[in-house]
Design a protein around this motif. Structure first.
Motif, PDB file in Angstrom:
ATOM      1  N   ARG A  62      18.011  13.533 -76.014  1.00  0.00           N
ATOM      2  CA  ARG A  62      17.584  14.159 -74.755  1.00  0.00           C
ATOM      3  C   ARG A  62      16.061  14.181 -74.625  1.00  0.00           C
ATOM      4  O   ARG A  62      15.541  14.724 -73.658  1.00  0.00           O
ATOM      5  N   GLN A  63      15.371  13.626 -75.627  1.00  0.00           N
ATOM      6  CA  GLN A  63      13.899  13.573 -75.567  1.00  0.00           C
ATOM      7  C   GLN A  63      13.440  12.137 -75.830  1.00  0.00           C
ATOM      8  O   GLN A  63      13.128  11.765 -76.969  1.00  0.00           O
ATOM      9  N   PRO A  64      13.389  11.323 -74.791  1.00  0.00           N
ATOM     10  CA  PRO A  64      13.084   9.893 -74.968  1.00  0.00           C
ATOM     11  C   PRO A  64      11.730   9.617 -75.619  1.00  0.00           C
ATOM     12  O   PRO A  64      11.530   8.540 -76.162  1.00  0.00           O
ATOM     13  N   ASP A  65      10.829  10.618 -75.599  1.00  0.00           N
ATOM     14  CA  ASP A  65       9.530  10.387 -76.261  1.00  0.00           C
ATOM     15  C   ASP A  65       9.685  10.319 -77.783  1.00  0.00           C
ATOM     16  O   ASP A  65       8.743   9.961 -78.482  1.00  0.00           O
ATOM     17  N   THR A  66      10.865  10.651 -78.315  1.00  0.00           N
ATOM     18  CA  THR A  66      11.078  10.511 -79.771  1.00  0.00           C
ATOM     19  C   THR A  66      11.480   9.078 -80.139  1.00  0.00           C
ATOM     20  O   THR A  66      11.584   8.760 -81.326  1.00  0.00           O
ATOM     21  N   ILE A 106      24.230  11.832 -71.850  1.00  0.00           N
ATOM     22  CA  ILE A 106      22.963  11.450 -72.518  1.00  0.00           C
ATOM     23  C   ILE A 106      23.211  11.269 -74.027  1.00  0.00           C
ATOM     24  O   ILE A 106      22.777  10.274 -74.624  1.00  0.00           O
ATOM     25  N   ASP A 107      23.908  12.234 -74.643  1.00  0.00           N
ATOM     26  CA  ASP A 107      24.112  12.165 -76.101  1.00  0.00           C
ATOM     27  C   ASP A 107      24.972  10.960 -76.490  1.00  0.00           C
ATOM     28  O   ASP A 107      24.702  10.287 -77.493  1.00  0.00           O
ATOM     29  N   SER A 108      26.026  10.718 -75.726  1.00  0.00           N
ATOM     30  CA  SER A 108      27.016   9.724 -76.165  1.00  0.00           C
ATOM     31  C   SER A 108      26.798   8.338 -75.581  1.00  0.00           C
ATOM     32  O   SER A 108      27.446   7.385 -75.998  1.00  0.00           O
ATOM     33  N   PHE A 109      25.919   8.214 -74.598  1.00  0.00           N
ATOM     34  CA  PHE A 109      25.713   6.914 -73.964  1.00  0.00           C
ATOM     35  C   PHE A 109      24.250   6.618 -73.634  1.00  0.00           C
ATOM     36  O   PHE A 109      23.604   5.784 -74.287  1.00  0.00           O
ATOM     37  N   SER A 110      23.683   7.329 -72.659  1.00  0.00           N
ATOM     38  CA  SER A 110      22.416   6.832 -72.116  1.00  0.00           C
ATOM     39  C   SER A 110      21.236   7.012 -73.071  1.00  0.00           C
ATOM     40  O   SER A 110      20.332   6.151 -73.098  1.00  0.00           O
ATOM     41  N   GLY A 111      21.234   8.082 -73.879  1.00  0.00           N
ATOM     42  CA  GLY A 111      20.150   8.256 -74.855  1.00  0.00           C
ATOM     43  C   GLY A 111      20.157   7.117 -75.868  1.00  0.00           C
ATOM     44  O   GLY A 111      19.157   6.390 -76.016  1.00  0.00           O
ATOM     45  N   PHE A 115      17.372   3.941 -76.378  1.00  0.00           N
ATOM     46  CA  PHE A 115      16.742   3.603 -77.664  1.00  0.00           C
ATOM     47  C   PHE A 115      17.002   2.132 -78.012  1.00  0.00           C
ATOM     48  O   PHE A 115      16.095   1.399 -78.422  1.00  0.00           O
ATOM     49  N   LEU A 116      18.230   1.688 -77.816  1.00  0.00           N
ATOM     50  CA  LEU A 116      18.573   0.291 -78.167  1.00  0.00           C
ATOM     51  C   LEU A 116      17.839  -0.705 -77.274  1.00  0.00           C
ATOM     52  O   LEU A 116      17.547  -1.826 -77.700  1.00  0.00           O
ATOM     53  N   GLN A 117      17.522  -0.290 -76.043  1.00  0.00           N
ATOM     54  CA  GLN A 117      16.727  -1.170 -75.169  1.00  0.00           C
ATOM     55  C   GLN A 117      15.346  -1.420 -75.763  1.00  0.00           C
ATOM     56  O   GLN A 117      14.769  -2.496 -75.599  1.00  0.00           O
ATOM     57  N   LEU A 118      14.809  -0.412 -76.476  1.00  0.00           N
ATOM     58  CA  LEU A 118      13.507  -0.581 -77.125  1.00  0.00           C
ATOM     59  C   LEU A 118      13.626  -1.443 -78.379  1.00  0.00           C
ATOM     60  O   LEU A 118      12.707  -2.169 -78.749  1.00  0.00           O
ATOM     61  N   LEU A 119      14.790  -1.334 -79.033  1.00  0.00           N
ATOM     62  CA  LEU A 119      14.978  -2.074 -80.288  1.00  0.00           C
ATOM     63  C   LEU A 119      15.304  -3.552 -80.049  1.00  0.00           C
ATOM     64  O   LEU A 119      14.929  -4.418 -80.856  1.00  0.00           O
ATOM     65  N   ALA A 120      15.981  -3.843 -78.944  1.00  0.00           N
ATOM     66  CA  ALA A 120      16.467  -5.211 -78.696  1.00  0.00           C
ATOM     67  C   ALA A 120      15.365  -6.280 -78.815  1.00  0.00           C
ATOM     68  O   ALA A 120      15.575  -7.306 -79.480  1.00  0.00           O
ATOM     69  N   PRO A 121      14.179  -6.069 -78.219  1.00  0.00           N
ATOM     70  CA  PRO A 121      13.134  -7.106 -78.346  1.00  0.00           C
ATOM     71  C   PRO A 121      12.699  -7.339 -79.797  1.00  0.00           C
ATOM     72  O   PRO A 121      12.276  -8.450 -80.144  1.00  0.00           O
ATOM     73  N   GLU A 122      12.799  -6.305 -80.639  1.00  0.00           N
ATOM     74  CA  GLU A 122      12.433  -6.455 -82.060  1.00  0.00           C
ATOM     75  C   GLU A 122      13.423  -7.392 -82.755  1.00  0.00           C
ATOM     76  O   GLU A 122      13.041  -8.220 -83.584  1.00  0.00           O
TER      77      GLU A 122
END
Ligand code: NAP
Length: 243
Positions: A62-66, A106-111, A115-122
């Motif tokens: 619930r805190q995307p800045d993490t 948010i907990d079970s899907f969108s959060g 996060f995975l959207q940020l990881l995918a390019p890596e």
């Protein structure tokens, strides 16, 4: 160089069991979640078992800045992630307070998806890497007892399917995991459960699926057949059932 695994929702007993197994085979770990003290204990245990390092980092769906600090902590080793985050408020509580829907999604899907959207390019940049997404058999069909949680998990399953489609083009892989009932904090005290699996069984099935590059697994395996039957029940009958 060893591979790195990010376990998101690392306080889940399924994640803890998987962390120990990964540590034993010499993988490096980032344990991400909300309870830093609980994860520090797991991290110390994993380093004793053979992980080159086990780092604890804050992750709150619930805190995307993490999210970004975890990506920033990556070095150039191959990175894999397993997402165990999810919450299942009692459906009666959600029925009484529809505001609880947002947090569940948010907990079970969108959060996790953000996060995975940020990881995918890596993963794309390295041309390798595995994402494990823990969904649920509850996402296979909406039922009266947990349809909001089930809807969030169904959304996550569809997201993972699309992510698999994306990452396969660059050498990455995505495993969708659908556990049946498992003996964890989430199900503590819930009545009427059957064929309950220990979290270690779920973790072992996940590692086997990663090794075999499976796309979608049920754990334990027989849930595939249970859900085949449940999905085949005609809606006009299913809507009157309480399973
Ligand atoms: N147990 C079952 O029968 C079963 C069946 C099918 C699928 N699953 C799925 O398996 C996964 C693991 O669950 P579990 O059974 O091991 O139960 P659990 O112990 O309740 O694990 C849920 C995990 O999600 C984390 N979490 C919840 N909300 C979060 C948030 N806003 N931000 C960050 N972390 C959050 C929890 O962290 P905290 O410790 O900080 O709360 C915990 O690490 C979940 O996705 C669950 O939906 C479980």
């Amino acid at each position: 160089m060893s591979e790195l695994w990010i376990l998101v929702g690392a306080t889940s007993s399924m994640a803890r069991a998987m962390a120990r197994m990964l540590a034993t085979r010499g993988d490096a770990l980032i344990l991400a979640g909300r309870d830093m003290q609980d994860m520090a204990t797991t991290a110390a245990d994993c380093e004793l078992r053979g992980a080159p390092f086990a780092r604890v980092m804050a992750f709150d769906a619930r805190q995307p800045d993490t999210f970004q600090p975890i990506i920033d902590a990556l070095d150039d080793r191959i990175v894999n992630a397993a997402v165990f985050v999810g919450s299942m408020p009692d459906q009666a509580e959600i029925d009484a307070d529809p505001g609880l829907i947002d947090g569940t999604v948010i907990d079970s899907f969108s959060g996790p998806a953000r996060f995975l959207q940020l990881l995918a390019p890596e993963i794309e940049a390295r041309g390798a890497g595995v994402v494990v997404g823990v969904g649920s058999v509850a996402g296979d069909r909406g039922r009266v007892g947990n349809y909001v949680y089930g809807a969030a998990k169904a959304g996550f399953h569809t997201y993972l399917s699309g992510l698999r489609n994306r990452l396969t083009r660059s050498g990455g892989h995505v495993v969708t995991v659908k556990p049946g009932f498992a003996d964890t904090a989430m199900t503590w005290g819930i009545e009427g459960m059957f064929l309950v699996a220990p979290p270690e069984k779920v973790a072992a099935d996940i590692l086997k699926a990663v090794e075999k590059k499976r796309d979608v697994i049920y754990t334990p395996f027989f849930w595939r057949y249970i859900m085949l039957i449940i999905r085949a029940i005609p809606e006009r009958i299913f809507k009157k059932m309480s399973i």
